[in-house]
Design a protein around this motif. Sequence first.
Motif, mmCIF file in Angstrom:
data_model
loop_
_atom_site.group_PDB
_atom_site.id
_atom_site.type_symbol
_atom_site.label_atom_id
_atom_site.label_comp_id
_atom_site.label_asym_id
_atom_site.label_seq_id
_atom_site.Cartn_x
_atom_site.Cartn_y
_atom_site.Cartn_z
ATOM 1 N N ARG A 1 0.898 -1.117 0.289
ATOM 2 C CA ARG A 1 -0.410 -0.349 0.128
ATOM 3 C C ARG A 1 0.922 0.950 -0.137
ATOM 4 N N ILE A 2 0.996 2.237 -0.927
ATOM 5 C CA ILE A 2 1.684 3.373 -1.279
ATOM 6 C C ILE A 2 0.877 4.858 -0.700
ATOM 7 N N ALA A 3 0.999 4.982 0.417
ATOM 8 C CA ALA A 3 0.448 5.495 0.688
ATOM 9 C C ALA A 3 0.750 6.950 0.656
ATOM 10 N N ASP A 4 2.241 7.771 0.339
ATOM 11 C CA ASP A 4 2.361 8.610 0.543
ATOM 12 C C ASP A 4 4.275 8.828 -1.055
ATOM 13 N N PRO A 5 4.134 9.900 -1.456
ATOM 14 C CA PRO A 5 5.477 9.504 -2.323
ATOM 15 C C PRO A 5 6.735 9.375 -2.072
ATOM 16 N N ASN A 6 6.692 9.968 -0.116
ATOM 17 C CA ASN A 6 7.379 8.953 0.922
ATOM 18 C C ASN A 6 7.719 7.799 1.165
ATOM 19 N N ALA A 7 6.343 6.897 0.967
ATOM 20 C CA ALA A 7 6.511 5.326 0.859
ATOM 21 C C ALA A 7 7.139 5.131 -0.288
ATOM 22 N N ALA A 8 6.688 5.618 -2.289
ATOM 23 C CA ALA A 8 7.169 4.989 -2.998
ATOM 24 C C ALA A 8 8.656 4.884 -2.616
ATOM 25 N N ARG A 9 9.250 6.384 -2.948
ATOM 26 C CA ARG A 9 10.950 6.455 -3.038
ATOM 27 C C ARG A 9 11.285 5.790 -1.699
ATOM 28 N N ALA A 10 10.583 5.205 -0.554
ATOM 29 C CA ALA A 10 10.820 3.993 0.111
ATOM 30 C C ALA A 10 11.435 3.046 -0.731
ATOM 31 N N LEU A 11 9.656 2.541 -1.162
ATOM 32 C CA LEU A 11 10.193 0.708 -1.870
ATOM 33 C C LEU A 11 10.853 1.446 -3.177
ATOM 34 N N GLY A 12 11.796 1.985 -4.041
ATOM 35 C CA GLY A 12 12.832 2.357 -4.684
ATOM 36 C C GLY A 12 12.210 3.495 -5.877
ATOM 37 N N ILE A 13 10.658 3.361 -5.951
ATOM 38 C CA ILE A 13 10.124 4.435 -6.822
ATOM 39 C C ILE A 13 10.388 6.241 -7.144
ATOM 40 N N GLY A 14 10.854 6.423 -8.550
ATOM 41 C CA GLY A 14 11.174 7.562 -8.670
ATOM 42 C C GLY A 14 10.652 8.354 -9.937
ATOM 43 N N MET A 15 10.439 9.509 -9.633
ATOM 44 C CA MET A 15 9.102 9.880 -10.764
ATOM 45 C C MET A 15 9.902 11.012 -11.006
ATOM 46 N N VAL A 16 9.860 11.265 -12.695
ATOM 47 C CA VAL A 16 10.518 12.933 -13.380
ATOM 48 C C VAL A 16 8.920 13.792 -13.658
ATOM 49 N N PHE A 17 8.605 14.681 -13.260
ATOM 50 C CA PHE A 17 7.401 15.126 -13.478
ATOM 51 C C PHE A 17 7.044 15.665 -14.909
#
Lengths: 519, 309
Positions: free
Chosen positions: A74-90
Amino acid sequence: MDASAPPPRLRLTGITKRYASVVANSGIDLSVGPGEIHALLGENGAGKSTLVKIIYGVVHPDEGEIAWEGRPVRIADPNAARALGIGMVFQHFSLFESLTVAENIALGLGAREGIGELTARIEEISRRYGLAVEPSRHVHHLSVGERQRVEIVRCLLQAPRLLIMDEPTSVLTPQEAEGLFDVLRRLASEGCSVLYISHKLEEIKALCEAATVLRGGRVVGGCDPRTSSEQQMAELMIGGELPVAHRRAPLKEGRASLIVANLSLPADEPFGTHLRDVSLTLRDGEILGVAGVAGNGQKELLAVLSGERRAPAADAVRIADVAAGLMGPAARRRLGLAFIPEERLGRGAVAEFPLTENALLTSYQHGLVRAGMVRFGAVEAYARQIIARFGVVAAGTQAQGSSLSGGNMQKFIVGREVGTNPRVLLAAHPTWGVDIGAALAIRQALMDLAAAGSGVLVVSEDLAELFEISDYISVLSGGRLSPPRRTHETTVEEVGLLMGGRMAGAARQHEARGVVDAA
Amino acid sequence: MHELGIAVAIVVATLRAATPLMLAGFGELITERSGVLNLGVEGMMLVGAAFGFIGAVVSGSLLVGFIIAMIAGAALALVFGVLTLSLMANQVATGLALTIFGVGFSALVGVKWVGMPLAGLPGAIWPHLSTAPPLVQQMMLIDPIVVIAILVPFAAHWFIYRTRGGLILRAVGESHDVAHALGYSVLRIRYLAVLCGGAMSGLAGAYMSLSYSPMWAENMVAGRGWIALALVVFSTWKPAWLALGALLFGLVTIAQFQAEGLGVAVSPNLLAMLPYLATVIVLVLISRDATRLKLNAPAALGRPFHATA
């Protein structure tokens, strides 16, 4: 399936997201393998942005499951996404203009490390991937390409295993885009997955190994871009056959309707661009394309042409043989100028007004007002005529501007401006963020207008568009405008080099030709 | 020796006059750096002055007075925060209403205490003042609140430019959408900044009523809250310029008293205007470069934030 095969890096199952009136995503399944470059294709409003926001934790799905490397998460917020290893270029860069590169990166990392250590790490990453960034510079000094590199470096510092790129090349020169592809291929070869969102089909063919196509919030198909044709992918996206634009007959040499002579103008904003010695001539029946990456003086040039800013001298801008440099927008419109600005709501139209009043805003000089009184019947008829001619999807002529999608609002604005039969039409990024169908209709309207004898000046970042519709192309770079080249005598590569600021050498060669062309 | 005494007296008096502006100004600087424009500084100062005075008299402790003043200022700021941040009311209108409310509310609450001395409390914050030599007596007028006011600019500069918290604060004020996309809680940061501003304003007000002129009178802040607001803008949101502006105001205030004392043949009302006028003129001259003003201004100042996604 081979039991020893690794699970997909990311697997979405049945993702659904509803907003008050629309279903943005409906039962979406998507799977991205390790080291795969996966394209997410779709028109505006197809649900791509919502889907990537869900993956990045900005939006939470109503239904569905997300599995990361085989485990449900469950990805609660961008910090959680980053902790998983997901990066995003907007798509619209998430950088703070007044902060330095290192400060921006520190904010994006969420790590408590000193700027000094961080600077060393930034330099190391930028060397390793050939992404030149200077940590101590302020972002507002950077070009768009440099800003994107900052965003990518910021992602790479977190050693991502999935990198999401949202329309990354919409603001890059062709050469910069090629450089970006090299970086992405290198990342993929090191095992990082890439989710690549774009509607530029040729790029997807060149870069991606798999593609998922969205339409109306649903997955309508997947394909291998390396073997599918652009035609097939486009038809999947729009769910029908691609209409074909009709090229108009070659132009006859018309009379000059808009002349800019040696115009120099300092920027009026801290992050603006100074216009330097800009000259151009637009003739009746001609489309002049102004190419260039946004932020190279486009805004300033359009403001001084439309009359929102006055030129330093009356003679610097001549519209229909009248020195108009010191006139305001209304006076210039009386000379036959029409203007389609970049921002639809706020500058092109009023969000809170119904379409009828938005139609009246710029067309009141064309028979819609008599003796100071608005002829509501005529306004209503005019709005209805625009809606019918351009296939604007709206809940009638009384629909508020804000209720229309971006593409439909743009069609309405184009219709309103074209409907005044202008002598000169300025169009700023006319199809930016507009879906394929609406973009074709808008380009067709511009070409038809030119065929009927008007001069059209199109400022755009979309080179394919400029090459499709323009008779001449100039490049605006660092506030300087290159001499015009006949479209069929130049190439995308050549224009791309000019966009990158390599004017000095190239420009001199062109100057000679430009004069010949003009003669 | 005598000249040294005068010099010390002028410096001390300047610092004392500058203290309310320094405290309220830096509170507002922090608030505005987060992108919130709170025009209620004057109201928060008055409420702080009234509650600080009452608290000190009732409890018999100056410290309690100052703490109550900070709580009162922060409470008023919390109302502002709920209205503008959570309910997204217009910040300018809400801030003006806050000042109007604060003026009236402090007058209502303080009506029984008007003209009352700080009975039962030491005449100043340091005890044994009267036995010290005159020069030391002068120095002793620098009470702990003035010391805090002297340290505040350095602390604020360090916080805003050297710490991660300051970086996040600037980021939220620059673009709340970007900060939100990066995973920062815009509203929480703004609430903290608004509360900080309120507490500082309350402290500034209490300094007025407990130390600067130790008594409570209706509307005794006399526009200093507005000057603090103006200082923040004219200083282009820079701690150093803001501190200079506050000191300038203090200095001209003292010059005005001196001029009155020397019997200059100018209406005392005109003289009383002088500190405000001089401060505004100097800072307008400093900040007339529109480009720099734009460059330093928190870009999201006054814009409500609503997380659309």
